[in-house]
Design a protein around this motif. Structure first.
Motif, PDB file in Angstrom:
ATOM      1  N   HIS A  19       0.434  -1.472  -0.523  1.00 44.03           N
ATOM      2  CA  HIS A  19       0.263  -0.101   0.516  1.00 44.03           C
ATOM      3  C   HIS A  19       1.034   1.600  -0.270  1.00 44.03           C
ATOM      4  CE1 HIS A  19      -3.034  -2.673   1.250  1.00 44.03           C
ATOM      5  NE2 HIS A  19      -3.092  -3.353   2.667  1.00 44.03           N
ATOM      6  N   HIS A  21       1.240   3.100   1.878  1.00 46.08           N
ATOM      7  CA  HIS A  21       0.757   4.111   3.479  1.00 46.08           C
ATOM      8  C   HIS A  21       2.115   2.566   4.163  1.00 46.08           C
ATOM      9  CE1 HIS A  21      -2.554   2.186   3.205  1.00 46.08           C
ATOM     10  NE2 HIS A  21      -2.536   1.191   3.890  1.00 46.08           N
ATOM     11  N   ARG A  88     -12.421  -0.361   1.496  1.00 46.60           N
ATOM     12  CA  ARG A  88     -12.332   0.338   0.048  1.00 46.60           C
ATOM     13  C   ARG A  88     -14.086   0.260   0.583  1.00 46.60           C
ATOM     14  NH1 ARG A  88     -10.306  -4.835  -2.365  1.00 46.60           N
ATOM     15  NH2 ARG A  88     -11.887  -6.766  -1.946  1.00 46.60           N
ATOM     16  N   ASP A 244       1.438   5.907   8.155  1.00 47.66           N
ATOM     17  CA  ASP A 244       0.657   6.467   7.240  1.00 47.66           C
ATOM     18  C   ASP A 244       0.485   8.118   7.239  1.00 47.66           C
ATOM     19  OD1 ASP A 244      -2.111   6.192   6.253  1.00 47.66           O
ATOM     20  OD2 ASP A 244      -2.320   7.329   8.422  1.00 47.66           O
ATOM     21  N   VAL A 247       1.459   9.420   3.660  1.00 48.23           N
ATOM     22  CA  VAL A 247       0.378  10.043   2.589  1.00 48.23           C
ATOM     23  C   VAL A 247      -0.067  11.028   2.425  1.00 48.23           C
ATOM     24  CG1 VAL A 247      -1.404   8.716   1.400  1.00 48.23           C
ATOM     25  CG2 VAL A 247       1.452   7.573   2.099  1.00 48.23           C
ATOM     26  N   ARG A 248      -0.557  11.951   1.677  1.00 49.10           N
ATOM     27  CA  ARG A 248      -1.095  12.987   1.340  1.00 49.10           C
ATOM     28  C   ARG A 248      -2.595  12.700   0.960  1.00 49.10           C
ATOM     29  NH1 ARG A 248       2.729  17.975  -0.499  1.00 49.10           N
ATOM     30  NH2 ARG A 248       4.259  18.331   1.502  1.00 49.10           N
ATOM     31  N   ARG A 249      -3.318  12.960   2.131  1.00 46.92           N
ATOM     32  CA  ARG A 249      -4.938  13.010   1.636  1.00 46.92           C
ATOM     33  C   ARG A 249      -5.666  14.219   1.986  1.00 46.92           C
ATOM     34  NH1 ARG A 249      -3.574   7.872   4.463  1.00 46.92           N
ATOM     35  NH2 ARG A 249      -3.135   6.204   3.248  1.00 46.92           N
ATOM     36  N   PRO A 250      -6.498  15.006   1.038  1.00 46.90           N
ATOM     37  CA  PRO A 250      -6.856  15.801   1.215  1.00 46.90           C
ATOM     38  C   PRO A 250      -7.961  15.492   1.833  1.00 46.90           C
ATOM     39  CG  PRO A 250      -6.503  15.239  -1.754  1.00 46.90           C
ATOM     40  CD  PRO A 250      -6.517  14.016  -0.628  1.00 46.90           C
ATOM     41  N   ASP A 251      -8.020  16.533   3.046  1.00 47.42           N
ATOM     42  CA  ASP A 251      -9.661  16.597   3.652  1.00 47.42           C
ATOM     43  C   ASP A 251     -10.952  16.605   2.587  1.00 47.42           C
ATOM     44  OD1 ASP A 251      -7.956  16.984   5.810  1.00 47.42           O
ATOM     45  OD2 ASP A 251      -7.711  18.077   6.425  1.00 47.42           O
ATOM     46  N   THR A 253     -12.018  13.862   1.682  1.00 42.49           N
ATOM     47  CA  THR A 253     -12.072  12.828   1.673  1.00 42.49           C
ATOM     48  C   THR A 253     -12.353  11.062   1.818  1.00 42.49           C
ATOM     49  OG1 THR A 253     -10.141  13.022   0.328  1.00 42.49           O
ATOM     50  CG2 THR A 253     -10.612  13.939  -1.066  1.00 42.49           C
ATOM     51  N   HIS A 255     -10.009   8.143   3.051  1.00 39.18           N
ATOM     52  CA  HIS A 255      -9.629   7.551   3.939  1.00 39.18           C
ATOM     53  C   HIS A 255      -9.790   5.970   3.305  1.00 39.18           C
ATOM     54  CE1 HIS A 255      -7.591  11.834   5.065  1.00 39.18           C
ATOM     55  NE2 HIS A 255      -8.320  11.707   4.229  1.00 39.18           N
ATOM     56  N   THR A 257      -7.481   4.390   5.592  1.00 37.51           N
ATOM     57  CA  THR A 257      -6.688   3.828   6.716  1.00 37.51           C
ATOM     58  C   THR A 257      -7.309   4.568   7.544  1.00 37.51           C
ATOM     59  OG1 THR A 257      -4.877   6.355   6.468  1.00 37.51           O
ATOM     60  CG2 THR A 257      -4.778   4.139   5.101  1.00 37.51           C
TER      61      THR A 257
END
Length: 303
Positions: A19, A21, A88, A244, A247-251, A253, A255, A257
């Motif tokens: 993954h 992460h 998922r 973890d 890994v940049r993940r937009p707020d 959206t 996730h 994890t």
């Protein structure tokens, strides 16, 4: 006074999927002097689950949430950490052949193939069918190839074990089954069509309502390792959190994890509810029972 030698770090036999992460852990970008994660390659990842819950084959292991809950219910020596490493959306994982399309309302009495009745993707598909369309698990004829990773569990009577059910897409082509649940091996061709036509929209609506993606895999530690070397388990969990965070993940959206006892209480309790409705658990498990062993190792306030 001579310098004391540095304490030798612990080594944990570890199985984690590939993954974004987990990459910093596997490529050595992130390390900890207290612990070394000795990665054991297992592919596909579900092949690690039975050895983990039956034999404590690994110290840290990615583990399907249904398998983890069944292991806890049947007293297997695993400690479930508050760490989701794979999630998922699931409605699109239920497919039919394009020449014989199926809609959810047509499913009662039909044959639906799934690798194992206990497969977490199948659990989520059945939970969504119940929530969206009022279908109970026993309304469908489930055709499986594999049994449960937890040896103490027996499939319900409405599940048929077929050792020849090795190729679900092929069975859809020949009409041996009417629909199939597939996860990472979901075909991406026009030959197959989703059973839920508005799967993506329903999944997004579900996420906005519940605030988390459907959990597939968490991380478990062997109970013997937690007794012998709790500090190494704590360090391993901290590494998972650090990895973890890379890994940049937009707020706002989804996730894949999720970490921490309090954040996971509601999601895990919802999985317990679905498992009970589908005959996957012998009794109700509380969040306290599920996470109590991990709280002893990590501390009750582990984020």
């Amino acid at each position: 006074m001579p310098d004391l030698p540095a304490p030798e770090s612990s080594s944990l036999r570890t199985v984690l999927g590939d993954h974004p992460h987990t990459a910093p852990l596997k490529n050595g970008q992130l390390t900890d002097p207290q612990v070394r994660l000795n990665f054991v390659p297992v592919s596909p990842i579900h092949r690690a689950f039975a050895p983990m819950v039956r034999e404590e084959a690994y110290d840290l292991c990615e583990l399907a949430i249904v398998t983890a809950l069944q292991a806890i219910a049947h007293g297997r020596p695993v400690v479930l950490l508050p760490a989701v490493v794979a999630a998922r959306f699931q409605r699109g994982c239920l497919i039919a052949h394009a020449s014989r399309p199926v809609r959810p309302e047509n499913l009662p009495g039909l044959r639906v193939g799934v690798r194992s009745y206990t497969q977490t993707t199948g659990m989520w598909v059945r939970a969504h069918l119940a929530e969206d369309h009022g279908l109970a698990a026993q309304d469908v004829r489930w055709i499986t190839r594999d049994g449960a990773h937890v040896a103490e569990y027996a499939d319900p009577e409405f599940v048929t074990h077929d050792p020849d059910a090795t190729d679900l897409p092929g069975m859809l082509r020949t009409g041996r089954i009417d629909a199939a649940v597939l996860g990472n091996d979901l075909p991406r061709t026009d030959e197959f069509v989703p059973v839920v036509p508005d799967a993506a929209a329903r999944d997004e609506q579900w996420w906005r309502q519940h605030g988390f993606m459907p959990i597939n895999h968490m991380v478990a530690a062997a109970a013997s390792t937690c007794r012998k070397d709790p500090a190494a388990v704590r360090a391993g969990y901290a590494l998972l959190r650090r990895a973890d965070a890379t890994v940049r993940r937009p707020d706002g959206t989804p996730h894949p994890t999720l970490f921490g006892f309090e954040r996971l209480r509601g999601p895990v309790e919802s999985v317990v509810d679905a498992c009970l409705a589908q005959g996957l658990l012998p009794r109700r498990l509380s969040a306290e029972e599920i996470f109590a062993p991990a709280m002893e190792v990590l501390g009750s306030d582990a984020a």
